[in-house]
Design a protein around this motif. Structure first.
Motif, PDB file in Angstrom:
ATOM      1  N   GLY A 106       0.801  -1.209   0.000  1.00  0.00           N
ATOM      2  CA  GLY A 106       0.000   0.000   0.000  1.00  0.00           C
ATOM      3  C   GLY A 106       0.834   1.258   0.000  1.00  0.00           C
ATOM      4  O   GLY A 106       0.292   2.366  -0.112  1.00  0.00           O
ATOM      5  N   ARG A 107       2.168   1.110   0.124  1.00  0.00           N
ATOM      6  CA  ARG A 107       3.038   2.282   0.137  1.00  0.00           C
ATOM      7  C   ARG A 107       4.431   1.868  -0.325  1.00  0.00           C
ATOM      8  O   ARG A 107       4.774   0.681  -0.348  1.00  0.00           O
ATOM      9  CB  ARG A 107       3.113   2.887   1.532  1.00  0.00           C
ATOM     10  N   LEU A 108       5.206   2.874  -0.699  1.00  0.00           N
ATOM     11  CA  LEU A 108       6.626   2.712  -1.002  1.00  0.00           C
ATOM     12  C   LEU A 108       7.403   3.707  -0.148  1.00  0.00           C
ATOM     13  O   LEU A 108       7.005   4.872  -0.030  1.00  0.00           O
ATOM     14  CB  LEU A 108       6.908   2.976  -2.481  1.00  0.00           C
ATOM     15  N   ASP A 109       8.506   3.250   0.430  1.00  0.00           N
ATOM     16  CA  ASP A 109       9.325   4.146   1.246  1.00  0.00           C
ATOM     17  C   ASP A 109      10.357   4.886   0.412  1.00  0.00           C
ATOM     18  O   ASP A 109      10.846   5.941   0.836  1.00  0.00           O
ATOM     19  CB  ASP A 109      10.031   3.341   2.340  1.00  0.00           C
ATOM     20  N   ARG A 110      10.673   4.358  -0.766  1.00  0.00           N
ATOM     21  CA  ARG A 110      11.657   5.035  -1.619  1.00  0.00           C
ATOM     22  C   ARG A 110      11.514   4.513  -3.046  1.00  0.00           C
ATOM     23  O   ARG A 110      11.301   3.331  -3.274  1.00  0.00           O
ATOM     24  CB  ARG A 110      13.083   4.806  -1.103  1.00  0.00           C
ATOM     25  N   LEU A 111      11.619   5.436  -3.994  1.00  0.00           N
ATOM     26  CA  LEU A 111      11.586   5.101  -5.419  1.00  0.00           C
ATOM     27  C   LEU A 111      12.904   5.561  -6.033  1.00  0.00           C
ATOM     28  O   LEU A 111      13.236   6.750  -5.976  1.00  0.00           O
ATOM     29  CB  LEU A 111      10.395   5.792  -6.096  1.00  0.00           C
ATOM     30  N   VAL A 112      13.637   4.621  -6.608  1.00  0.00           N
ATOM     31  CA  VAL A 112      14.948   4.908  -7.186  1.00  0.00           C
ATOM     32  C   VAL A 112      14.892   4.635  -8.689  1.00  0.00           C
ATOM     33  O   VAL A 112      14.453   3.557  -9.103  1.00  0.00           O
ATOM     34  CB  VAL A 112      16.050   4.050  -6.539  1.00  0.00           C
ATOM     35  N   LEU A 113      15.317   5.619  -9.471  1.00  0.00           N
ATOM     36  CA  LEU A 113      15.476   5.417 -10.908  1.00  0.00           C
ATOM     37  C   LEU A 113      16.956   5.354 -11.219  1.00  0.00           C
ATOM     38  O   LEU A 113      17.704   6.286 -10.900  1.00  0.00           O
ATOM     39  CB  LEU A 113      14.830   6.569 -11.688  1.00  0.00           C
ATOM     40  N   SER A 114      17.384   4.247 -11.817  1.00  0.00           N
ATOM     41  CA  SER A 114      18.806   4.095 -12.097  1.00  0.00           C
ATOM     42  C   SER A 114      19.292   5.208 -13.032  1.00  0.00           C
ATOM     43  O   SER A 114      20.372   5.758 -12.843  1.00  0.00           O
ATOM     44  CB  SER A 114      19.081   2.721 -12.711  1.00  0.00           C
ATOM     45  N   HIS A 115      18.484   5.561 -14.039  1.00  0.00           N
ATOM     46  CA  HIS A 115      18.793   6.678 -14.942  1.00  0.00           C
ATOM     47  C   HIS A 115      17.516   7.027 -15.699  1.00  0.00           C
ATOM     48  O   HIS A 115      16.448   6.455 -15.424  1.00  0.00           O
ATOM     49  CB  HIS A 115      19.951   6.333 -15.882  1.00  0.00           C
ATOM     50  N   GLY A 116      17.597   7.950 -16.630  1.00  0.00           N
ATOM     51  CA  GLY A 116      16.394   8.500 -17.223  1.00  0.00           C
ATOM     52  C   GLY A 116      15.909   7.858 -18.497  1.00  0.00           C
ATOM     53  O   GLY A 116      14.923   8.334 -19.073  1.00  0.00           O
ATOM     54  N   ASP A 117      16.532   6.781 -18.991  1.00  0.00           N
ATOM     55  CA  ASP A 117      16.081   6.147 -20.224  1.00  0.00           C
ATOM     56  C   ASP A 117      14.675   5.578 -20.050  1.00  0.00           C
ATOM     57  O   ASP A 117      14.310   5.093 -18.972  1.00  0.00           O
ATOM     58  CB  ASP A 117      17.040   5.035 -20.635  1.00  0.00           C
ATOM     59  N   ARG A 118      13.909   5.548 -21.165  1.00  0.00           N
ATOM     60  CA  ARG A 118      12.512   5.158 -21.088  1.00  0.00           C
ATOM     61  C   ARG A 118      12.308   3.695 -20.708  1.00  0.00           C
ATOM     62  O   ARG A 118      11.255   3.324 -20.191  1.00  0.00           O
ATOM     63  CB  ARG A 118      11.806   5.446 -22.415  1.00  0.00           C
ATOM     64  N   ASP A 119      13.296   2.842 -20.956  1.00  0.00           N
ATOM     65  CA  ASP A 119      13.111   1.442 -20.582  1.00  0.00           C
ATOM     66  C   ASP A 119      13.259   1.224 -19.080  1.00  0.00           C
ATOM     67  O   ASP A 119      12.904   0.153 -18.574  1.00  0.00           O
ATOM     68  CB  ASP A 119      14.066   0.533 -21.365  1.00  0.00           C
ATOM     69  N   HIS A 120      13.765   2.225 -18.367  1.00  0.00           N
ATOM     70  CA  HIS A 120      13.901   2.132 -16.916  1.00  0.00           C
ATOM     71  C   HIS A 120      13.001   3.122 -16.177  1.00  0.00           C
ATOM     72  O   HIS A 120      12.574   2.837 -15.061  1.00  0.00           O
ATOM     73  CB  HIS A 120      15.351   2.391 -16.506  1.00  0.00           C
ATOM     74  N   ALA A 121      12.735   4.268 -16.785  1.00  0.00           N
ATOM     75  CA  ALA A 121      11.962   5.325 -16.111  1.00  0.00           C
ATOM     76  C   ALA A 121      10.643   5.621 -16.806  1.00  0.00           C
ATOM     77  O   ALA A 121       9.951   6.553 -16.426  1.00  0.00           O
ATOM     78  CB  ALA A 121      12.795   6.612 -16.042  1.00  0.00           C
ATOM     79  N   GLY A 122      10.251   4.819 -17.806  1.00  0.00           N
ATOM     80  CA  GLY A 122       9.032   5.115 -18.550  1.00  0.00           C
ATOM     81  C   GLY A 122       7.771   5.060 -17.716  1.00  0.00           C
ATOM     82  O   GLY A 122       6.816   5.790 -17.969  1.00  0.00           O
ATOM     83  N   GLY A 123       7.724   4.190 -16.714  1.00  0.00           N
ATOM     84  CA  GLY A 123       6.513   4.040 -15.912  1.00  0.00           C
ATOM     85  C   GLY A 123       6.474   4.872 -14.660  1.00  0.00           C
ATOM     86  O   GLY A 123       5.611   4.661 -13.801  1.00  0.00           O
TER      87      GLY A 123
END
Length: 799
Positions: A580-597
């Motif tokens: 029901g929650r997330l304590d932290r959201l980490v994006l490795s980098h900005g490419d769409r295959d990793h950060a698209g969602g």
């Protein structure tokens, strides 16, 4: 079983009715035993089961139910093998020149179009693709209105050069099963149009699909306001214009069963057609001399239902409903008194014998179970219609709750109250007006404008009111995925709760529902960590959990105007896991295959702070850089890369996260390449890990030999899409990890991969192995490869 008197006064057993409720129940059990099993029986055994089952079922005895069960086993087995044989073999994938007809309403997006394409039954075409349906995609070269893909119309015949592949879906806990959907829809595979300049329109659109597209265009042109898209759905079953926000609101309100042309609406139309036929006999009584009124009403009901199903493009729920209505009409015309229970048994027998695989569709269970519960709980007729309507809503809400939760992982808290308004208003006012407009437009062009517009106004008034409830955070209740046994316990509990008053205490019944509504979840202990590498295709999304904290590393891929892994995979998977929650959201980098969602994940979990490399994308709460660390529940988290203050460099700036427990470490390396790996080797002692998610999906530009030797994991996981155009992971990279002693698993083959690192060491679970399905393309391909290898070994070097 009825007992009758035999010879010499000895009781004799009366045979079970051939089409009775016991035989229908036994047939359903036999079908479910096969369809819901992990493997299909051999075709030969299925044929034997059909023969023996028919013989025992038709023989007048009290064992007819056993024959019906055997018949169900055999029919399900044969239908399953036939359905698999209709799919495109893996060896037949590749480029083909196809000639066929567009059989669905094409969906034209900004950058792509999608439609169903039935290939002609032409001897000049390869036998593997002949007379099969493919889900085609046509990507645009530009947004120009002259793009040839925009000329694709329903009912048109085209000659296309396409690259075909068998049905293949993503497998995640609680996720959508695309391979099962393809099986139910009779889709042989997917395809992408190649060489669009060579595509040729053979004949323009014609038939019912073309008529539906013209009607949808007429609604869009003649109806003003936002209600036009809903009129297309209610009148024609055309949901192309509905947005994801619309579907989210409908799910929150529990109203998805009323949108598009559902079985409920087909039943309404059939009833209305029967009523009109009855009025004709009353207006002109001499008509009864030539044709009995009950027969005329039955034929009118079936005809109206079939016509409405054709308007909906013969969607599977509508076809099943038409079949049920036809069976009921036939029973009515037989001039025998048929109870509702007997009619339901006849309908179930007809549906299961024609299409045993229907049990894989949620609509089968919801429709039959809904009627069955109403018949059981409301057997009599109450002249007080309002009391009956309220009682029916209460029974349906409570009785179908276990099925709704098990099938969709959610339930609408607002649904019981909202349905009291929406069902009568939409079904008795909006839908009839929409259908009236369609009928008038079909007769005279432009005559449907005002009925459609009036229906849209009526709908918009209710939608404006219901929108407030839909956007309430309390409207939708997400529930974690439970074990199969929990559903059976909940059904028993609901049956107990619906027993007449005075039949026993209600507390034990409520307790039976708890395993489904609040399933027990095993969580890591102190100093332990759990990890799930989701199957998101060519991208990455990893969920990490300690005893009381949760972290999401990357959000999966997204395509412009198309697939969004955050919306379709990541958020539903987290809900199925009970998050029901997330304590932290980490994006490795900005490419769409990793950060698209990321946008979809932020909508679902708005309070999670977002960390990403500096400059990767706007809106981050804090940059990730080497030296950052924190401790959760006895587990240490530390970023090893990138260095503070370095400019953003795409893949090479990926956040490398190391998770350390007393039993070992986990390394998440994003998309770093050989250059970043060399930098990290300066502190090689910090790289040792029990589990590593292979950087950059296993590309040649990463996983250098010194890096692999420094990490030296026991398990290396690759997150890659099946048959991706980059050919990840590369065989040389896989060989390097295996040479270092690691077991290499790929989400493309295993589905989602769930791992535990704790006091008992490292454990991993493959989703496709944990929940096997006989229609699983990956498992069938693996079995075929094993059989081929065994055959080659048996044949020897000269075979």
């Amino acid at each position: 079983m009825v007992i009758a008197a035999g010879r010499d006064g000895v009781p004799a057993a009366v045979p079970l009715p051939l089409f009775g409720k016991a035989c229908a129940a036994a047939l359903l059990v036999g079908v479910c035993v096969i369809v819901l099993a992990p493997q299909l029986l051999p075709r030969g055994l299925g044929m034997v089961a059909v023969g023996v089952g028919l013989l025992v079922w038709c023989w007048p005895s009290r064992w007819r139910w056993l024959g019906a069960a055997l018949l169900g086993v055999g029919c399900a087995c044969l239908h399953g093998h036939t359905a698999l044989a209709r799919q495109l073999p893996a060896a037949a994938g590749g480029d083909h020149v196809l000639q066929g007809r567009v059989i669905s309403l094409p969906e034209h997006g900004g950058r792509s179009s999608r439609f169903l394409f039935r290939v002609d039954d032409d001897p000049a075409l390869p036998v593997e693709v002949r007379d099969r349906v493919f889900a085609m995609g046509w990507h645009a070269r530009s947004d120009s209105s002259e793009d040839p893909r925009r000329r694709v119309q329903a009912g048109a015949r085209w000659r296309l050069h396409a690259r075909l592949r068998p049905p293949r879906g993503l497998r995640n806990p609680g996720g959508f099963d695309a391979e099962r959907h393809a099986l139910l829809q009779g889709v042989a595979g997917s395809g992408q149009v190649r060489e669009p300049d060579s595509a040729r329109l053979l004949t323009p659109g014609s038939g019912v699909p073309a008529w539906r597209e013209r009607m949808a265009a007429a609604i869009a042109a003649q109806v003003t306001g936002g209600g036009a898209r809903f009129m297309q759905a209610l009148a024609l079953g055309d949901t192309r214009a509905l947005t994801q926000a619309d579907w989210d609101d409908l799910r929150a309100l529990g109203l998805t069963h009323l949108i598009a042309i559902s079985g409920f609406h087909v039943g309404l139309v059939a009833g209305f057609a029967a009523w009109l036929a009855g009025c004709a006999w009353r207006v002109w009584p001499p008509l009864g001399r030539y044709w009995p009124r009950p027969l005329g009403m039955a034929v009118a009901a079936v005809s109206g239902a079939a016509l409405y199903a054709a308007v909906a493009g013969f969607a599977l729920p509508t076809v099943r409903t038409v079949l049920m209505i036809a069976v009921l009409a036939a029973a009515r015309c037989s001039r025998r008194r048929v109870t509702v229970g007997q009619a339901l048994a006849l309908a179930a027998l007809a549906v299961l014998l024609v299409d045993p695989l229907a049990v894989l569709a949620p609509g089968f269970w919801l429709s039959f179970a809904g009627v069955l519960w109403l018949v059981w709980c409301l057997p009599g007729r109450d002249p007080r219609w309002l009391r009956t309507f309220l009682a029916a809503q209460g029974v349906a809400t409570l009785a179908l709750l276990p099925l709704t939760v098990a099938l969709f992982g959610q339930a609408s808290r607002a649904g019981p109250l909202v349905n009291l308004l929406a069902i009568p208003w939409w079904s008795l006012v909006v839908v009839p007006l929409a259908l009236l407009g369609t009928a008038l437009e079909a007769l005279v062009e432009g005559a449907g404008r005002w009925p459609w517009q009036l229906a849209a106004w009526c709908f918009e008034g209710s939608w404006w009111l219901l929108g407030y409830a839909a956007r309430s955070p309390l409207a939708l209740w997400w529930l974690p995925q439970a074990r199969d046994a929990a559903l059976l316990a909940a059904v028993l509990g609901v049956a107990w709760l619906l027993l007449p008053r005075g039949s026993g205490g209600r507390l034990p019944a409520a307790l039976l529902c708890l395993p489904l509504l609040w399933p027990a979840q095993s969580r890591p202990g102190d100093g332990e960590v759990e990890l799930l590498v989701m199957d998101v295709g060519q991208g990455m999304s990893i969920w990490v959990r300690t005893r009381t904290h949760r972290l999401l590393y990357d959000t999966g891929p997204a395509a412009t105007g198309g697939f969004d892994a955050g919306e379709r995979i990541v958020v539903p998977t987290l809900r199925a896991l009970g998050e029901g929650r997330l304590d932290r959201l980490v994006l490795s980098h900005g490419d769409r295959d990793h950060a698209g969602g990321v946008a979809a994940v932020k909508r679902g979990f708005p309070r999670a702070p977002l960390l990403a490399p500096q400059g990767a994308l706007p809106g981050i709460d804090a940059p990730c850089h080497a030296g950052q660390s924190w401790r959760w529940d006895g587990v240490n988290f530390q970023f090893l890369h990138p260095r503070p203050g370095t400019p953003y460099q795409g893949n090479e700036s990926s956040c490398v996260l190391r998770i350390v427990t007393a039993q070992g470490a986990i390394l998440l390396a994003g998309d770093i390449g050989a250059r970043s790996e060399t930098e990290l080797l300066q502190a090689a002692s910090t790289l040792r890990a029990e589990l590593v998610v292979v950087p950059h999906h296993g590309s040649d530009g990463s996983s250098s030999a010194p890096w692999v030797a420094a990490v030296a994991p026991r398990l290396a996981i690759v997150s890659a899409g099946h048959g991706n155009r980059f050919r990840h992971p590369r065989p040389a990279v896989v060989a390097r990890w295996q040479g270092a002693g690691a077991e290499v698993l790929n989400t493309a083959d295993s589905g989602a991969l769930r791992a535990w690192l704790g006091r008992e060491g490292l454990h991993v679970r493959e989703q496709r192995v944990f929940q096997p399905r006989w229609w699983d393309a990956a498992e069938r391909a693996r079995s075929a490869a094993i059989l081929s290898a065994v055959k080659q070994a048996a044949d020897g070097p000269e075979g």
